[in-house]
Design a protein around this motif. Sequence first.
Motif, short mmCIF file in Angstrom:
data_model
loop_
_atom_site.label_atom_id
_atom_site.label_comp_id
_atom_site.label_asym_id
_atom_site.label_seq_id
_atom_site.Cartn_x
_atom_site.Cartn_y
_atom_site.Cartn_z
N LEU A 11 31.16 4.95 39.81
CA LEU A 11 30.99 4.35 38.50
C LEU A 11 31.10 5.41 37.40
N MET A 12 30.49 6.56 37.61
CA MET A 12 30.54 7.63 36.61
C MET A 12 31.95 8.21 36.47
N ILE A 13 32.69 8.27 37.58
CA ILE A 13 34.09 8.72 37.51
C ILE A 13 34.90 7.75 36.68
N LEU A 14 34.72 6.45 36.89
CA LEU A 14 35.46 5.44 36.13
C LEU A 14 35.08 5.48 34.65
N ALA A 17 36.59 8.60 33.09
CA ALA A 17 38.03 8.44 32.89
C ALA A 17 38.31 7.57 31.67
N ALA A 18 37.52 6.51 31.49
CA ALA A 18 37.68 5.67 30.30
C ALA A 18 37.34 6.45 29.03
N ILE A 19 36.32 7.27 29.11
CA ILE A 19 35.93 8.08 27.95
C ILE A 19 37.02 9.10 27.62
N LEU A 20 37.67 9.65 28.63
CA LEU A 20 38.79 10.57 28.38
C LEU A 20 39.89 9.89 27.59
N GLY A 21 40.12 8.60 27.87
CA GLY A 21 41.11 7.85 27.10
C GLY A 21 40.68 7.61 25.67
N ILE A 22 39.39 7.40 25.47
CA ILE A 22 38.87 7.15 24.12
C ILE A 22 38.84 8.43 23.29
N ILE A 23 38.56 9.55 23.94
CA ILE A 23 38.43 10.83 23.23
C ILE A 23 39.74 11.19 22.52
N THR A 24 40.85 10.82 23.08
CA THR A 24 42.14 11.17 22.47
C THR A 24 42.33 10.49 21.11
N GLN A 25 41.52 9.48 20.83
CA GLN A 25 41.65 8.76 19.57
C GLN A 25 40.72 9.29 18.48
N PHE A 26 39.97 10.36 18.76
CA PHE A 26 39.10 10.95 17.74
C PHE A 26 39.97 11.49 16.61
N SER A 27 39.55 11.24 15.39
CA SER A 27 40.31 11.75 14.25
C SER A 27 39.95 13.22 14.02
N GLU A 28 40.90 13.95 13.53
CA GLU A 28 40.71 15.36 13.25
C GLU A 28 40.30 15.53 11.80
N PRO A 29 39.17 16.19 11.53
CA PRO A 29 38.79 16.41 10.13
C PRO A 29 39.76 17.37 9.44
N PRO A 42 33.56 16.90 24.35
CA PRO A 42 33.44 15.68 25.17
C PRO A 42 34.46 15.64 26.32
N THR A 43 35.64 16.19 26.10
CA THR A 43 36.64 16.23 27.16
C THR A 43 36.18 17.14 28.30
N ILE A 44 35.66 18.31 27.94
CA ILE A 44 35.16 19.25 28.96
C ILE A 44 34.03 18.62 29.76
N VAL A 45 33.09 17.97 29.06
CA VAL A 45 31.96 17.34 29.75
C VAL A 45 32.44 16.23 30.68
N ALA A 46 33.39 15.42 30.23
CA ALA A 46 33.90 14.32 31.06
C ALA A 46 34.62 14.86 32.30
N ILE A 47 35.39 15.91 32.15
CA ILE A 47 36.11 16.50 33.29
C ILE A 47 35.13 17.10 34.29
N GLN A 49 32.06 16.23 34.68
CA GLN A 49 31.34 15.11 35.29
C GLN A 49 32.16 14.46 36.39
N ILE A 50 33.44 14.31 36.18
CA ILE A 50 34.32 13.76 37.22
C ILE A 50 34.32 14.68 38.44
N LEU A 51 34.42 15.97 38.22
CA LEU A 51 34.44 16.92 39.34
C LEU A 51 33.13 16.89 40.12
N ILE A 52 32.00 16.88 39.41
CA ILE A 52 30.70 16.86 40.10
C ILE A 52 30.55 15.58 40.91
N CYS A 53 30.93 14.44 40.35
CA CYS A 53 30.80 13.17 41.07
C CYS A 53 31.72 13.14 42.29
#
Length: 148
Positions: A11-14, A17-29, A42-47, A49-53
Amino acid sequence: MLNRNIFFPTLMILLSAAILGIITQFSEPMYQDSSFGAGFFPTIVAIIQILICAVLIIQYKKNNKAAKEAPLLSGKSVFGISFVISYAILISLVGYLIASLIGFTFYLLYYKIKKPLYYVIAWIFVFAIYFLFGEVFVISLPEGLLFY
Protein backbone atom coordinates in the motif's frame (compact mmCIF):
# COMPACT_ATOMS: atom_id res chain seq x y z
CA MET A 1 -6.67 -13.39 4.80
CA LEU A 2 -4.57 -10.33 4.14
CA ASN A 3 -1.05 -10.45 5.48
CA ARG A 4 -0.04 -7.21 7.17
CA ASN A 5 3.64 -7.74 6.29
CA ILE A 6 2.75 -7.66 2.59
CA PHE A 7 -0.37 -5.48 2.55
CA PHE A 8 0.94 -2.32 4.23
CA PRO A 9 4.32 -2.10 2.45
CA THR A 10 2.53 -2.69 -0.87
CA LEU A 11 0.00 0.00 0.00
CA MET A 12 2.81 2.43 0.84
CA ILE A 13 4.58 1.63 -2.44
CA LEU A 14 1.39 2.39 -4.37
CA LEU A 15 0.78 5.63 -2.44
CA SER A 16 4.40 6.71 -2.91
CA ALA A 17 4.19 6.01 -6.63
CA ALA A 18 1.01 8.11 -6.85
CA ILE A 19 2.70 10.89 -4.88
CA LEU A 20 5.66 10.80 -7.30
CA GLY A 21 3.17 11.53 -10.08
CA ILE A 22 1.64 14.42 -8.14
CA ILE A 23 5.01 15.93 -7.19
CA THR A 24 5.81 16.63 -10.84
CA GLN A 25 2.91 19.09 -10.89
CA PHE A 26 4.34 21.33 -8.14
CA SER A 27 4.75 24.88 -9.40
CA GLU A 28 8.17 26.46 -9.29
CA PRO A 29 8.37 29.77 -7.41
CA MET A 30 9.77 32.61 -9.48
CA TYR A 31 11.86 34.02 -6.62
CA GLN A 32 13.72 30.81 -5.77
CA ASP A 33 17.52 30.91 -6.07
CA SER A 34 18.03 27.25 -5.21
CA SER A 35 18.80 24.72 -7.89
CA PHE A 36 16.35 22.35 -6.18
CA GLY A 37 12.68 22.79 -6.90
CA ALA A 38 9.69 22.39 -4.61
CA GLY A 39 9.42 18.71 -5.44
CA PHE A 40 13.01 17.69 -4.69
CA PHE A 41 12.71 16.59 -1.05
CA PRO A 42 9.25 14.98 -1.41
CA THR A 43 10.62 13.02 -4.38
CA ILE A 44 13.62 11.81 -2.36
CA VAL A 45 11.37 10.80 0.55
CA ALA A 46 8.96 8.94 -1.76
CA ILE A 47 11.79 7.04 -3.48
CA ILE A 48 13.40 6.09 -0.16
CA GLN A 49 10.01 4.98 1.13
CA ILE A 50 9.48 2.76 -1.92
CA LEU A 51 12.92 1.20 -1.43
CA ILE A 52 12.39 0.56 2.29
CA CYS A 53 8.97 -1.03 1.68
CA ALA A 54 10.39 -3.22 -1.09
CA VAL A 55 13.15 -4.38 1.27
CA LEU A 56 10.53 -5.15 3.95
CA ILE A 57 8.56 -7.30 1.51
CA ILE A 58 11.70 -9.12 0.34
CA GLN A 59 12.80 -9.75 3.94
CA TYR A 60 9.39 -11.12 4.88
CA LYS A 61 9.30 -13.43 1.85
CA LYS A 62 12.85 -14.60 2.54
CA ASN A 63 12.30 -15.26 6.26
CA ASN A 64 8.73 -16.52 5.97
CA LYS A 65 8.39 -19.09 8.73
CA ALA A 66 5.26 -20.90 9.80
CA ALA A 67 4.45 -18.37 12.50
CA LYS A 68 1.11 -17.33 13.85
CA GLU A 69 -0.44 -14.76 11.53
CA ALA A 70 -0.97 -11.36 13.16
CA PRO A 71 -4.28 -9.61 12.50
CA LEU A 72 -4.30 -6.90 9.84
CA LEU A 73 -5.31 -4.21 12.32
CA SER A 74 -4.44 -4.24 16.01
CA GLY A 75 -5.58 -1.92 18.79
CA LYS A 76 -2.34 0.04 18.65
CA SER A 77 -2.58 0.51 14.88
CA VAL A 78 -6.16 1.78 15.17
CA PHE A 79 -4.99 4.21 17.87
CA GLY A 80 -2.11 5.31 15.63
CA ILE A 81 -4.36 5.95 12.63
CA SER A 82 -6.93 7.85 14.68
CA PHE A 83 -4.16 9.81 16.44
CA VAL A 84 -2.60 10.95 13.15
CA ILE A 85 -5.98 11.94 11.68
CA SER A 86 -6.94 13.81 14.86
CA TYR A 87 -3.55 15.54 14.95
CA ALA A 88 -3.91 16.68 11.33
CA ILE A 89 -7.39 18.08 12.05
CA LEU A 90 -6.14 19.76 15.23
CA ILE A 91 -3.21 21.37 13.38
CA SER A 92 -5.57 22.84 10.83
CA LEU A 93 -7.72 24.28 13.63
CA VAL A 94 -5.25 25.57 16.24
CA GLY A 95 -1.88 25.42 14.47
CA TYR A 96 1.33 23.48 14.95
CA LEU A 97 2.38 24.68 18.38
CA ILE A 98 -0.83 24.08 20.34
CA ALA A 99 -1.72 20.91 18.40
CA SER A 100 1.71 19.41 19.01
CA LEU A 101 1.65 20.22 22.71
CA ILE A 102 -1.81 18.65 23.03
CA GLY A 103 -0.87 15.70 20.80
CA PHE A 104 2.34 14.81 22.64
CA THR A 105 0.64 15.18 26.00
CA PHE A 106 -2.33 13.01 24.97
CA TYR A 107 0.02 10.38 23.52
CA LEU A 108 1.96 10.14 26.77
CA LEU A 109 -1.25 10.06 28.83
CA TYR A 110 -2.72 7.33 26.61
CA TYR A 111 0.28 5.10 27.25
CA LYS A 112 0.15 5.96 30.98
CA ILE A 113 3.58 7.56 31.16
CA LYS A 114 3.99 8.85 34.70
CA LYS A 115 7.49 10.36 34.59
CA PRO A 116 7.23 14.16 34.35
CA LEU A 117 10.60 14.29 32.58
CA TYR A 118 9.06 12.68 29.48
CA TYR A 119 6.43 15.41 29.31
CA VAL A 120 9.05 18.13 29.73
CA ILE A 121 11.23 16.61 27.00
CA ALA A 122 8.24 16.35 24.66
CA TRP A 123 7.27 19.99 25.23
CA ILE A 124 10.87 21.18 24.82
CA PHE A 125 11.06 19.22 21.57
CA VAL A 126 7.89 20.91 20.27
CA PHE A 127 9.19 24.37 21.15
CA ALA A 128 12.63 23.54 19.67
CA ILE A 129 11.07 22.51 16.34
CA TYR A 130 8.89 25.62 16.38
CA PHE A 131 11.96 27.81 17.02
CA LEU A 132 14.12 25.96 14.49
CA PHE A 133 11.62 26.34 11.65
CA GLY A 134 10.45 29.83 12.57
CA GLU A 135 13.74 31.52 13.42
CA VAL A 136 16.51 29.48 11.81
CA PHE A 137 14.94 28.18 8.60
CA VAL A 138 12.43 31.06 8.40
CA ILE A 139 9.65 28.64 7.48
CA SER A 140 6.27 29.38 8.97
CA LEU A 141 4.48 26.45 10.52
CA PRO A 142 0.66 26.22 10.36
CA GLU A 143 -1.07 28.83 12.51
CA GLY A 144 -4.53 27.26 12.38
CA LEU A 145 -7.92 28.54 11.32
CA LEU A 146 -8.95 29.68 14.79
CA PHE A 147 -6.02 32.09 15.14
CA TYR A 148 -5.73 33.27 11.53
